[in-house]
Structure formats: structure tokens, C-alpha cells
Write a protein that holds these residues in place. Structure first.
Motif, PDB file in Angstrom:
ATOM      1  N   ASN A 214      65.243 -10.471  31.919  1.00 52.56           N
ATOM      2  CA  ASN A 214      66.478  -9.559  31.870  1.00 52.56           C
ATOM      3  C   ASN A 214      66.279  -8.737  33.063  1.00 52.56           C
ATOM      4  O   ASN A 214      65.236  -8.276  33.391  1.00 52.56           O
ATOM      5  CB  ASN A 214      66.715  -8.956  30.368  1.00 52.56           C
ATOM      6  CG  ASN A 214      67.334  -9.984  29.549  1.00 52.56           C
ATOM      7  OD1 ASN A 214      68.650 -10.030  29.280  1.00 52.56           O
ATOM      8  ND2 ASN A 214      66.313 -10.665  28.680  1.00 52.56           N
ATOM      9  N   GLU A 215      67.284  -8.238  33.599  1.00 58.35           N
ATOM     10  CA  GLU A 215      67.550  -6.973  34.513  1.00 58.35           C
ATOM     11  C   GLU A 215      67.843  -5.862  34.026  1.00 58.35           C
ATOM     12  O   GLU A 215      68.762  -5.574  33.161  1.00 58.35           O
ATOM     13  CB  GLU A 215      68.444  -7.540  35.848  1.00 58.35           C
ATOM     14  CG  GLU A 215      67.877  -8.764  36.460  1.00 58.35           C
ATOM     15  CD  GLU A 215      68.732  -8.977  37.505  1.00 58.35           C
ATOM     16  OE1 GLU A 215      69.848  -8.389  37.911  1.00 58.35           O
ATOM     17  OE2 GLU A 215      68.505 -10.044  38.085  1.00 58.35           O
ATOM     18  N   TYR A 216      67.199  -4.647  34.497  1.00 51.71           N
ATOM     19  CA  TYR A 216      67.457  -3.470  33.974  1.00 51.71           C
ATOM     20  C   TYR A 216      67.776  -2.343  35.339  1.00 51.71           C
ATOM     21  O   TYR A 216      67.101  -2.521  36.297  1.00 51.71           O
ATOM     22  CB  TYR A 216      66.549  -2.926  32.939  1.00 51.71           C
ATOM     23  CG  TYR A 216      65.917  -3.834  32.047  1.00 51.71           C
ATOM     24  CD1 TYR A 216      66.571  -4.136  30.889  1.00 51.71           C
ATOM     25  CD2 TYR A 216      64.873  -4.768  32.270  1.00 51.71           C
ATOM     26  CE1 TYR A 216      66.223  -5.026  30.031  1.00 51.71           C
ATOM     27  CE2 TYR A 216      64.442  -5.465  31.425  1.00 51.71           C
ATOM     28  CZ  TYR A 216      65.408  -5.834  30.058  1.00 51.71           C
ATOM     29  OH  TYR A 216      64.839  -6.820  29.379  1.00 51.71           O
TER      30      TYR A 216
END
Length: 308
Positions: A214-216
Motif C-alpha cells: 500500500n501507499e502512504y
């Protein structure tokens, strides 16, 4: 490498004590199947089943553990359960759940997306055009596919807080992280620092792996450890929010450690209806405060607790 796979079908009301048995046996892994078209049809069954289907994985030599599972079924559901066992290869073990795990929405914004479908155009078209928030998950053998009522209840509540502009948490701890799905949900809603823990080493590996999918926002911090609720980091560091998707039995046995968590607000799930009042009494005795929110689904509860 080979594993012993058990296909078990039993009444939903026995899920909680059955999961406690599986945890005590330290199985290689287990997961619940939301729908299984091959499962035997129950007598007078409607569209929704009263029973649940669980896959359990043991080492091939762990015959004694299989016997304990069979004894549980004979004692508590002699006329309303069944099981079958087979030996499978590692590849089958790792890929088995993928047949049943498809993208699905939770609340108004969230979409749980299997990691192996994250680049599929048809999958992207489900969430992207409507501004959805994807949670890319490969649960493996860790608890937290997103299908279970307790996981959905917490994610729906977080989604509602976000939609209502009441989500103001910047740090959080995830006690019993499983696949890491709840932590990822917190991060997607803007929590910038998260500490997660779980006693299952498979869960720790799954959580970390899912984090990388996932990207944050830049500057985000995440750490996960194999540990119990007695971890000093829960009491030595401050968190705006704590979440705990853990059964009543585990929470009640660790209530004194739970009280030491340095967070003014804790969201609990994993509590069944018959234990709800007992748990609220425990909270009032050891973590005095008030109940901000509660919701029930299939006799499972989410409880949002504000400490004094």
C-alpha cells in the motif's frame, strides 16, 4: 513441504470458543470462508447459512491436534458439524484462499482488494472512479480478510468517523493486528504513526508484507512486533487511539495489561453479545470511562470506549 488441511463446518455461535481452541493449539494457520459452494447444504437452509466454514492447517505429524479438533466438534456440535482431512502441498496451502477472496466494499469509501488483483483494470474501475480508498491485502494464514463481522464493524466505524469529519487521530496502536488490515485502514484515513503487534509470527509477516503493498503519505511511520498485550511500548508511548479486535477471553485475561495502554480512546471488537455486559463491567472497573458508540452484527459487537 506438506500440510494437513482440515475442512470444518460448524454453527456460527461456536466460532468464538472454536477460534480459542485453534489459538491454543498453535495451528500453522486457519481462515474462515465467506461462501463455499462445495460445502454440504444444511437442513432447511435459507440463503444465509447458520453454519460457518473454516479451513485449518496443521503439520502432517500433528495428528493429536486434529483429534482435539474432532473431539470439540463431537462434544459441542455432534449433529450439526462435519469435517474432512487431506494432505496438501505448500503451494496449495498458500493459494487455497484465493479462490474465495475477491474485491468488496466496506462502508462508503473503503474497498478491500486482494494484492494479486491490484493492477487489474476491472478491479481498479471498482474503486478509483468514485474516490474509493483501496486496502490491498493478502491475508495468507493471518486473521483479517475483512470478511469477518468484527473486522467489518471496526472499518465501518472508522469510515463513518472519517466521513463525519471526526477522525482526528495522528498516532495509533493495533493490538492483535492479524493481517494488518485495520492498521492499513487507519493509515489511509490519515494516522501518521502506527505500532502494531500480534502473538502469531505468521500475522507479523503478513502485516508487514501487506504494508509494503500500500501507499502512504511521506513521513509515515509503521512498526510491527511479535508480542502480547504486555509489550512495554503500549504503556511507554502515547497513542491517540488504540484498536483491539480480540476475543473476550483474551481481553479479560489481560485486562490489567489492557489498562496500561497509553491511549485515551480504545475501539474494541471480537466481543459476542452474551459477553458484552461482562466486558463493559470490566472496562468500567479497570479503564473507567464511557461508551461513545456501539453496534452489533450477527451477535458480534464493536465498542468505542472513551477513558476518563
Amino acid at each position: 513441504m506438506e500440510y494437513r488441511e482440515l475442512k470444518v463446518n460448524l454453527p456460527k455461535e461456536l466460532s468464538d470458543p472454536f477460534y480459542e481452541l485453534l489459538d491454543s493449539l498453535q495451528c500453522a494457520g486457519y481462515y474462515e470462508i465467506l461462501f463455499d459452494g462445495e460445502a454440504p447444504k444444511e437442513k432447511d437452509q435459507g440463503l444465509i447459512r447458520d453454519n460457518t466454514n473454516i479451513r485449518i492447517y496443521l503439520q502432517t505429524y500433528e495428528v493429536e491436534k486434529e483429534l482435539k479438533i474432532l473431539i470439540f466438534l463431537k462434544l459441542f456440535a455432534p449433529n450439526n458439524s462435519n469435517s474432512e482431512s487431506r494432505i496438501i502441498e505448500t503451494r496449495d496451502y498458500e493459494e487455497a484462499y484465493k479462490e474465495y477472496y475477491k474485491p468488496f466494499p466496506i462502508g462508503k469509501k473503503l474497498w478491500v482488494i486482494p494484492t494479486w488483483e491490484k493492477q487489474e483494470p476491472n478491479t481498479i474501475s471498482l474503486w478509483e472512479p468514485n474516490g474509493g480508498i483501496p486496502l490491498f491485502i493478502n491475508p495468507g494464514v493471518a486473521f483479517g480478510t475483512g470478511h469477518h463481522e468484527t473486522t467489518k464493524l471496526i472499518l465501518e466505524h472508522l469510515d463513518s468517523l472519517y466521513e463525519e469529519g471526526k477522525f482526528s487521530f495522528t498516532s495509533a496502536c493495533d493490538v492483535g493486528t492479524g493481517s494488518g488490515i485495520l492498521s492499513i485502514g487507519l493509515a489511509k484515513f490519515g494516522v501518521s504513526k502506527i505500532f502494531a503487534l500480534d502473538i502469531d509470527p505468521n500475522a507479523v509477516k503478513a502485516a508487514w508484507s501487506n504494508w509494503t503493498e500500500n501507499e502512504y503519505p511521506k513521513g509515515f511511520q509503521f512498526s510491527v512486533e511479535e508480542s502480547g498485550i504486555d509489550n512495554p511500548k503500549l504503556s511507554n508511548q502515547h497513542y491517540d487511539l488504540a484498536i483491539a479486535n480480540i476475543t473476550f477471553a483474551v481481553l479479560s485475561q489481560n485486562i490489567r495489561h489492557l489498562a496500561k495502554i497509553n491511549a485515551p480512546r480504545i475501539i474494541f471488537s471480537g466481543i459476542i453479545t452474551e459477553k458484552k455486559d461482562d466486558f463493559l463491567s470490566l472496562l468500567q472497573s479497570h479503564l473507567p470511562g464511557k461508551l461513545l458508540y456501539s453496534k452489533e452484527w450477527n451477535e458480534w459487537w464493536v465498542l468505542d470506549w472513551q477513558r476518563n
